[in-house]
Design a protein around this motif. Sequence first.
Motif, PDB file in Angstrom:
ATOM      1  N   ARG A 284       0.843  -1.204   0.000  1.00 54.57           N
ATOM      2  CA  ARG A 284       0.000   0.000   0.000  1.00 54.57           C
ATOM      3  C   ARG A 284       0.877   1.253   0.000  1.00 54.57           C
ATOM      4  NH1 ARG A 284      -3.208  -3.084   3.587  1.00 54.57           N
ATOM      5  NH2 ARG A 284      -2.287  -2.061   5.407  1.00 54.57           N
ATOM      6  N   THR A 285       1.947   1.199   0.771  1.00 51.45           N
ATOM      7  CA  THR A 285       2.879   2.333   0.828  1.00 51.45           C
ATOM      8  C   THR A 285       3.544   2.545  -0.526  1.00 51.45           C
ATOM      9  OG1 THR A 285       3.313   2.108   3.194  1.00 51.45           O
ATOM     10  CG2 THR A 285       5.022   3.162   1.876  1.00 51.45           C
ATOM     11  N   PHE A 286       4.006   1.469  -1.138  1.00 50.07           N
ATOM     12  CA  PHE A 286       4.656   1.579  -2.446  1.00 50.07           C
ATOM     13  C   PHE A 286       3.696   2.178  -3.478  1.00 50.07           C
ATOM     14  CE2 PHE A 286       7.153  -2.504  -1.223  1.00 50.07           C
ATOM     15  CZ  PHE A 286       7.922  -1.780  -0.323  1.00 50.07           C
ATOM     16  N   LYS A 287       2.448   1.722  -3.441  1.00 48.89           N
ATOM     17  CA  LYS A 287       1.455   2.230  -4.394  1.00 48.89           C
ATOM     18  C   LYS A 287       1.214   3.719  -4.177  1.00 48.89           C
ATOM     19  CE  LYS A 287      -3.142   1.298  -6.322  1.00 48.89           C
ATOM     20  NZ  LYS A 287      -3.522   2.712  -6.428  1.00 48.89           N
ATOM     21  N   LYS A 288       1.179   4.120  -2.920  1.00 47.84           N
ATOM     22  CA  LYS A 288       0.948   5.534  -2.626  1.00 47.84           C
ATOM     23  C   LYS A 288       2.129   6.379  -3.097  1.00 47.84           C
ATOM     24  CE  LYS A 288      -0.871   8.608   0.906  1.00 47.84           C
ATOM     25  NZ  LYS A 288      -1.582   8.679   2.191  1.00 47.84           N
ATOM     26  N   LEU A 289       3.331   5.884  -2.898  1.00 54.02           N
ATOM     27  CA  LEU A 289       4.518   6.588  -3.389  1.00 54.02           C
ATOM     28  C   LEU A 289       4.447   6.751  -4.906  1.00 54.02           C
ATOM     29  CD1 LEU A 289       7.232   4.781  -1.256  1.00 54.02           C
ATOM     30  CD2 LEU A 289       6.714   7.223  -1.114  1.00 54.02           C
ATOM     31  N   LYS A 290       4.128   5.654  -5.582  1.00 52.63           N
ATOM     32  CA  LYS A 290       4.057   5.690  -7.046  1.00 52.63           C
ATOM     33  C   LYS A 290       2.928   6.596  -7.527  1.00 52.63           C
ATOM     34  CE  LYS A 290       3.492   2.772 -11.128  1.00 52.63           C
ATOM     35  NZ  LYS A 290       3.244   1.400 -11.643  1.00 52.63           N
ATOM     36  N   ASP A 291       1.752   6.464  -6.934  1.00 55.23           N
ATOM     37  CA  ASP A 291       0.600   7.250  -7.368  1.00 55.23           C
ATOM     38  C   ASP A 291       0.816   8.748  -7.171  1.00 55.23           C
ATOM     39  OD1 ASP A 291      -0.645   4.908  -8.056  1.00 55.23           O
ATOM     40  OD2 ASP A 291      -2.026   4.876  -6.341  1.00 55.23           O
TER      41      ASP A 291
END
Length: 463
Positions: A284-291
């Motif tokens: 979830r953290t990685f996705k938020k960073l990417k988004d």
Amino acid sequence: MNLSVRFYYLIAFVSLSILNACQEHTSQNTYDLAIKNITIINEKGISDGDLYTVYIKDGLIAEIDPLDTSKSLFSTKEIDGSGKYILPGFWDNHTHFRGGSKLVTQNDFFLKQFIKYGITTVRDAGGDLTPQVQQWDKEIQNGTRIGPTIYTSGPKLDGKNARWAGSIGVSNSDEISKALDSLQSINVDYVKLYDSTLSGEQYLEIIKQAESRGMITSGHMPFTVTLDETIDAGIDNIEHLYYILKGCSSQEKEITAQIKEGKLGFWGSMAQLIETYDEDTAQRTFKKLKDNNVYVTPTLFIGNILSYMDEVDHSNDSYLALLEEDFIVTYEGRVNSALNASDEAKQNRKNLQEFFLQLVKKLDDAGVTLLSGSDSGAYNAYTYPGPSLHGELREMTRAGISTSTALSSMYDGAHFLNKSLYQFSKGGIADLVILNSNPLRDIKATEDIWLVIKNGAIIHSND
């Protein structure tokens, strides 16, 4: 065909040939430098394997010509790139020019060292030599000094009585506004935040105010805030992996509360963060960073140096002979801290470093954009300006990241800073490195440098 007709055609052919010859050599198709028979690896770390001639004019890539072309192109200087590989000049996305007036000469020396190692652009992540650094960059751009283009944050923003000399200390909204005014007045390229004495509240306020002004933000993160809060405030780049690790813990909020209450410290939290690492939370953290288009600068190489200082003897490093005694003295703090740590602390540091290698691979797999940076400069023991970037690239590939991605992680620094023309295409800046061997086969080839070109001129050769 009678003789007169034949003579007519002969005269016409000769006249046309002379006319074409006169048309061929013009200011439009004559270039400053031609690099022939060379393989291109672009800023995405991609090569088609074909051979090209690269033409340079007025500091830019003017033409990229396949060998089977029918174009008539000329140059005032020509070099043969047979068997060699040409890439955009390397970027080091985390360096420091610092140490006060005593170390100005030493920092000046590093400019040529960066070039020697193929680094034509650096991102200065804060120090106490801002006027000097900006003057150096002006001289580099006008060709009166040899060195890399320097993009700088200027002074770091921190709390009062900050750890690093030259920092601007802030403790309320008005002081933050004035600090950002001062950074804009000297035209810094981005804002660097540090966390030695800065409160969580003021940290988030700096990001929000800076972003509202259209300024780029990057930095550490006080452990009194969560990574989600930092991303939501608008941070553009996270320096180092400690803060990413914190955002991957299923217990981040609880650990943050303990730190606020003074029950837990930064280093004391590391083992707990590793123990509570949760894959679902991490993804979830990685996705938020990417988004949110947040970049991450891992700085793996310095972590490796510091983690294994008790096992690796650096006293015979050849680079030490290039350093002034006053500069070497700045290493003592980190060296003593590493060597005098308890056996448990030394092992914990090694465990953390190995965990970071796994973490950076997961970030890459999730599509988070990484920036390769060395963290070289005064006080950062044995992390030498120049070779340490190559060490960072090796660490990235050791973590399982592809050589293409490792290479592109240098050039993505241009996207982070919103700088254009740093691409291998017509019109791109002619800051280039020519290698003797292929870095896509072995990343160590980035050190096998033949020529370095800056603004279209050859400024370093290993011939």
